[in-house]
Scaffold this motif. Structure first.
Motif, short mmCIF file in Angstrom:
data_model
loop_
_atom_site.label_atom_id
_atom_site.label_comp_id
_atom_site.label_asym_id
_atom_site.label_seq_id
_atom_site.Cartn_x
_atom_site.Cartn_y
_atom_site.Cartn_z
N ASP A 91 0.83 -1.21 0.00
CA ASP A 91 0.00 0.00 0.00
C ASP A 91 0.86 1.26 0.00
OD1 ASP A 91 -2.30 -1.51 0.01
OD2 ASP A 91 -2.67 -1.27 2.15
N ALA A 92 1.90 1.27 0.83
CA ALA A 92 2.78 2.43 0.90
C ALA A 92 3.51 2.64 -0.42
CB ALA A 92 3.78 2.26 2.05
N THR A 93 3.94 1.56 -1.05
CA THR A 93 4.60 1.66 -2.35
C THR A 93 3.64 2.21 -3.40
OG1 THR A 93 6.09 -0.17 -1.81
CG2 THR A 93 5.81 0.35 -4.15
N PHE A 94 2.40 1.74 -3.38
CA PHE A 94 1.39 2.23 -4.32
C PHE A 94 1.17 3.74 -4.15
CE2 PHE A 94 -3.03 3.42 -5.15
CZ PHE A 94 -3.13 3.11 -6.50
N VAL A 95 1.02 4.18 -2.91
CA VAL A 95 0.80 5.62 -2.65
C VAL A 95 2.00 6.42 -3.13
CG1 VAL A 95 0.56 7.36 -0.83
CG2 VAL A 95 -0.82 5.28 -0.76
N LEU A 96 3.20 5.96 -2.84
CA LEU A 96 4.40 6.67 -3.28
C LEU A 96 4.48 6.71 -4.81
CD1 LEU A 96 6.88 8.19 -2.33
CD2 LEU A 96 8.07 6.01 -2.16
N ASP A 97 4.12 5.64 -5.46
CA ASP A 97 4.08 5.62 -6.93
C ASP A 97 3.10 6.67 -7.46
OD1 ASP A 97 5.87 3.48 -6.98
OD2 ASP A 97 4.31 1.97 -7.34
N VAL A 115 12.32 12.41 0.02
CA VAL A 115 11.08 11.90 0.60
C VAL A 115 11.39 11.19 1.91
CG1 VAL A 115 9.14 10.31 0.27
CG2 VAL A 115 10.00 11.64 -1.66
N GLY A 116 10.65 11.55 2.94
CA GLY A 116 10.74 10.86 4.22
C GLY A 116 9.39 10.22 4.53
N MET A 117 9.40 9.30 5.47
CA MET A 117 8.17 8.61 5.83
C MET A 117 8.14 8.44 7.34
SD MET A 117 6.90 5.03 4.21
CE MET A 117 5.38 4.28 4.70
N PHE A 118 6.96 8.61 7.94
CA PHE A 118 6.84 8.37 9.37
C PHE A 118 5.50 7.72 9.64
CE2 PHE A 118 4.71 12.40 8.92
CZ PHE A 118 3.69 12.37 9.86
N GLY A 119 5.42 7.07 10.79
CA GLY A 119 4.16 6.45 11.16
C GLY A 119 4.19 6.00 12.61
N HIS A 120 3.01 5.70 13.10
CA HIS A 120 2.83 5.22 14.46
C HIS A 120 2.39 3.76 14.41
CE1 HIS A 120 0.22 4.46 18.01
NE2 HIS A 120 1.29 4.94 18.62
N SER A 121 2.90 2.96 15.32
CA SER A 121 2.54 1.56 15.46
C SER A 121 2.87 0.82 14.15
CB SER A 121 1.07 1.44 15.87
OG SER A 121 0.77 0.11 16.23
N PHE A 122 1.88 0.18 13.55
CA PHE A 122 2.10 -0.57 12.30
C PHE A 122 2.67 0.34 11.21
CE2 PHE A 122 0.68 -2.47 8.27
CZ PHE A 122 1.21 -3.74 8.41
N GLY A 123 2.21 1.59 11.18
CA GLY A 123 2.71 2.55 10.20
C GLY A 123 4.18 2.89 10.43
N GLY A 124 4.60 2.93 11.69
CA GLY A 124 6.00 3.19 12.01
C GLY A 124 6.89 2.04 11.56
N MET A 126 14.27 0.65 4.27
CA MET A 126 15.28 -0.35 3.93
C MET A 126 15.11 -0.93 2.52
SD MET A 126 16.04 -2.37 7.49
CE MET A 126 14.39 -2.91 7.83
N THR A 127 13.91 -0.82 1.94
CA THR A 127 13.67 -1.49 0.65
C THR A 127 13.43 -0.55 -0.52
OG1 THR A 127 11.30 -1.70 1.10
CG2 THR A 127 12.72 -3.55 1.76
N ASP A 128 13.02 0.68 -0.27
CA ASP A 128 12.66 1.59 -1.36
C ASP A 128 13.66 2.75 -1.37
OD1 ASP A 128 11.42 3.58 -3.04
OD2 ASP A 128 9.52 2.52 -2.76
N SER A 129 14.43 2.85 -2.43
CA SER A 129 15.48 3.88 -2.50
C SER A 129 14.92 5.29 -2.53
CB SER A 129 16.37 3.64 -3.73
OG SER A 129 15.60 3.76 -4.92
N ARG A 130 13.64 5.46 -2.81
CA ARG A 130 13.03 6.79 -2.82
C ARG A 130 12.86 7.35 -1.42
NH1 ARG A 130 7.86 5.24 -6.36
NH2 ARG A 130 7.98 3.54 -4.86
N ILE A 131 12.78 6.49 -0.40
CA ILE A 131 12.63 6.94 0.98
C ILE A 131 14.03 7.22 1.54
CG2 ILE A 131 11.78 6.36 3.28
CD1 ILE A 131 9.56 6.60 1.23
#
Length: 117
Positions: free
Chosen positions: A3-9, A32-41, A49-54
């Motif tokens: 889902d996060a990859t889809f949104v970033l795309d 691009v940075g990303m943050f989240g709480h709980s599962f989102g974190g 670790m997996t997407d070079s755009r982050i």
């Protein structure tokens, strides 16, 4: 993470060519940075670790899960992890070394804070 990859795309597509011209050329997709709480974190850490755009991530009280863990030599990107003591007690899927590395950063009893590159 799908889902996060889809949104970033989708954001990347809008930054490049938004039909309504609201976003085209207005977003810095190189920082691009990303943050989240709980599962989102936890998802933010895995995306880092997996997407070079982050380029950086913040994990607010998200226990790491799944097969992907922080490698012993670090993630090589800016990462801030903040966890309550009680969050860490339920992390049986983490190795002792991982838990110890998270716990090193904090001082108080109510929360722990660690940053890593």
């Amino acid at each position: 993470m799908e889902d996060a990859t889809f949104v970033l795309d989708q954001i990347e597509a809008l930054a490049g060519n938004d039909p309504d011209h609201r976003f085209t050329g207005r977003m810095d997709m190189e920082n691009v940075g990303m943050f989240g709480h709980s599962f989102g974190g936890a998802t933010s850490v895995q995306m880092l670790m997996t997407d070079s755009r982050i380029k950086a991530a913040i994990n607010l009280d998200g226990g790491l899960f799944g097969q992907l863990r922080i490698p012993a030599d670090g993630v090589k990107k800016p990462l801030l992890m903040m966890s309550a003591d009680d969050t860490l007690t339920g992390t049986e899927n983490m190795t002792d070394k991982d838990i110890a590395s998270v716990r090193k950063g904090g001082r108080g009893k109510s929360a722990k804070c660690t940053s890593a590159y």
